[in-house]
Enzyme design. Structure first.
Site, mmCIF file in Angstrom:
data_model
loop_
_atom_site.group_PDB
_atom_site.id
_atom_site.type_symbol
_atom_site.label_atom_id
_atom_site.label_comp_id
_atom_site.label_asym_id
_atom_site.label_seq_id
_atom_site.Cartn_x
_atom_site.Cartn_y
_atom_site.Cartn_z
ATOM 1 N N SER A 126 99.702 41.422 -21.044
ATOM 2 C CA SER A 126 100.640 42.202 -22.009
ATOM 3 C C SER A 126 100.682 41.842 -23.218
ATOM 4 O O SER A 126 100.512 40.531 -23.422
ATOM 5 C CB SER A 126 102.084 42.587 -21.282
ATOM 6 O OG SER A 126 102.175 42.888 -20.243
ATOM 7 N N GLU A 241 98.734 42.828 -7.958
ATOM 8 C CA GLU A 241 99.918 42.490 -8.318
ATOM 9 C C GLU A 241 101.105 43.281 -8.032
ATOM 10 O O GLU A 241 102.116 42.881 -7.455
ATOM 11 C CB GLU A 241 99.867 42.396 -10.008
ATOM 12 C CG GLU A 241 101.489 42.152 -10.392
ATOM 13 C CD GLU A 241 101.339 42.628 -11.982
ATOM 14 O OE1 GLU A 241 102.205 41.725 -12.712
ATOM 15 O OE2 GLU A 241 100.493 43.215 -12.626
#
Length: 404
Positions: A126, A241
């Site tokens: 991110s 994930e």
């Protein structure tokens, strides 16, 4: 599968089912007298870390469904685990990606210390300027011979303050559309160009971080997948994930719903008809989510995780937030109590730990971490339900020409 391979698999499976593998490990390394790390290393070498991984890499090429058998036998013998809460990113995200895309040298170097917890991993994906559009990332990696130089900033990085290694995606060709010019690397977090700063959360903790990368040097030998294939590699990480976050194996009435149900039984003076109906509804939904997770793990036994994991992660976030909210209402004034606002740097993520106030606040992050709920709804709509995709006008535009 050849007859020889099938026979070998059958022998390994039989040995697991009748406990011979675990019995041999325990006989040679008594958990009561063996150093914890030595035991974990021996377990990995015996193929009992991930039984579905290849032989020599912590596994036995056996069915994934046999892993709970191994875990139960070792737990009954008092054997230590590898502290999965502390090394969850390595176990759930880095390891399956390395197994699928790593070279033989990378697998041999990274998987054993990853599983034993000797080396903690984090995820540098991110970015503050990309929002939920991960493919819009701006961190640059420029090649110089056999080395890449990386500059940029990452954010919301769980465990970066503990990590020895990171899985990292960076832009290597800004002249290509945003999904095409990305490459995937293993980054050394001890490089002098890596700076980790804590991000204090609503709970008072700082399990998240922002990470600044300035002239970080990464050898090409630490690249996973081909140059420019980073989005494909990262997709494997992201699918794993979401399963790791939303699809963890729990017993009936485990997780957040178990905490609230226990309070309900222990504190009859708190009960009302309305809260009773809400608790029953959430209990049923939690059980449906648990059984759906079991189905998903059965699918995993025969292949890689798919977009269905996004649906599990969605339900995990919603249920945790609704159940923790119900708990606060059930406890009344006691539900507002919070034991300690001291700044902490925890070694793992604990969704159900501490008191009700902590659980309520921590659950707010569940709809952001591991992919925002809005993004996951799009994935489920398009890739599971087959609905028409949203219009994407930037799909074929070079990243360098996109407005920012």
């Amino acid at each position: 599968m050849s007859t020889i391979d099938a026979d070998g698999l059958r022998r390994r499976t039989d040995a697991l089912l009748d406990g011979r593998r675990t019995a041999a490990l325990l006989a040679a390394h008594d958990p009561a007298t063996t150093d914890r790390l030595d035991f974990l290393r021996a377990r990995f070498d015996a193929g009992l870390a991930w039984v579905h991984f290849p032989a020599g890499l912590g596994g036995l090429d056996a069915p994934r469904s046999l892993q709970p058998v191994v875990e139960a036998e070792l737990a009954a013998a008092g054997a230590p685990d590898s502290d999965p809460r502390r090394i969850g990113i390595g176990l759930g995200m880095a390891a399956p990606t390395i197994l699928r895309y790593g070279t033989d040298e990378q697998k041999q170097r990274f998987l054993r210390p990853l599983w034993t917890g000797e080396e903690v991993w984090c995820q540098l994906f991110s970015e503050p300027g990309a929002g939920s559009d991960l493919a819009a990332l701006a961190t640059r990696a420029v090649r110089d011979g056999d080395t890449w130089t990386v500059d940029g900033q990452k954010v919301w990085t769980s465990g970066a303050h503990l990590a020895r290694w990171a899985i990292l995606i960076a832009r290597t060709d800004p002249g290509l559309p945003k999904h095409q010019g990305i490459t995937y690397f293993v980054c050394d977090m001890s490089d002098p160009g890596v700076e980790v700063r804590p991000l204090r959360q609503i709970t008072g903790e700082a399990e998240f971080n922002e990470v600044f990368l300035t002239g970080v040097r990464i050898p090409d030998a630490h690249r996973l997948g081909g140059v420019g294939e980073g989005w494909r590699v990262a997709s494997t990480t992201l699918m794993n994930e979401r399963v790791a976050i939303g699809g963890a194996r729990v017993p009936r009435e485990g997780g957040m719903i178990g905490v609230v149900a226990e309070t309900w039984r222990a504190r009859p003076e708190l009960r009302t008809h309305d809260l009773h109906q809400r608790l029953l509804t959430l209990w049923v939904e939690a059980e449906v989510a648990r059984l759906t997770g079991e189905r998903l793990r059965q699918q995993l036994a025969v292949g890689q995780p798919g977009p269905e994991g996004s649906g599990l992660k969605l339900s995990f976030a919603r249920l945790n937030q609704e159940i923790s909210g119900l708990e606060v209402e059930l406890l009344g004034a006691d539900g507002l109590a919070y034991d300690d606002w001291t700044m902490r740097r925890p070694e793992g993520v604990d969704f159900t730990g501490r008191d009700a106030g902590y659980r309520y606040l921590r659950a707010k992050g569940n709809s952001i971490e591991g992919g925002t709920s809005e993004v996951l709804l799009n994935i489920v709509a398009e890739r599971v339900l087959g609905l028409p995709p949203e219009p994407r006008t930037d799909k074929d535009v070079a990243w360098k020409d996109l407005p920012r």
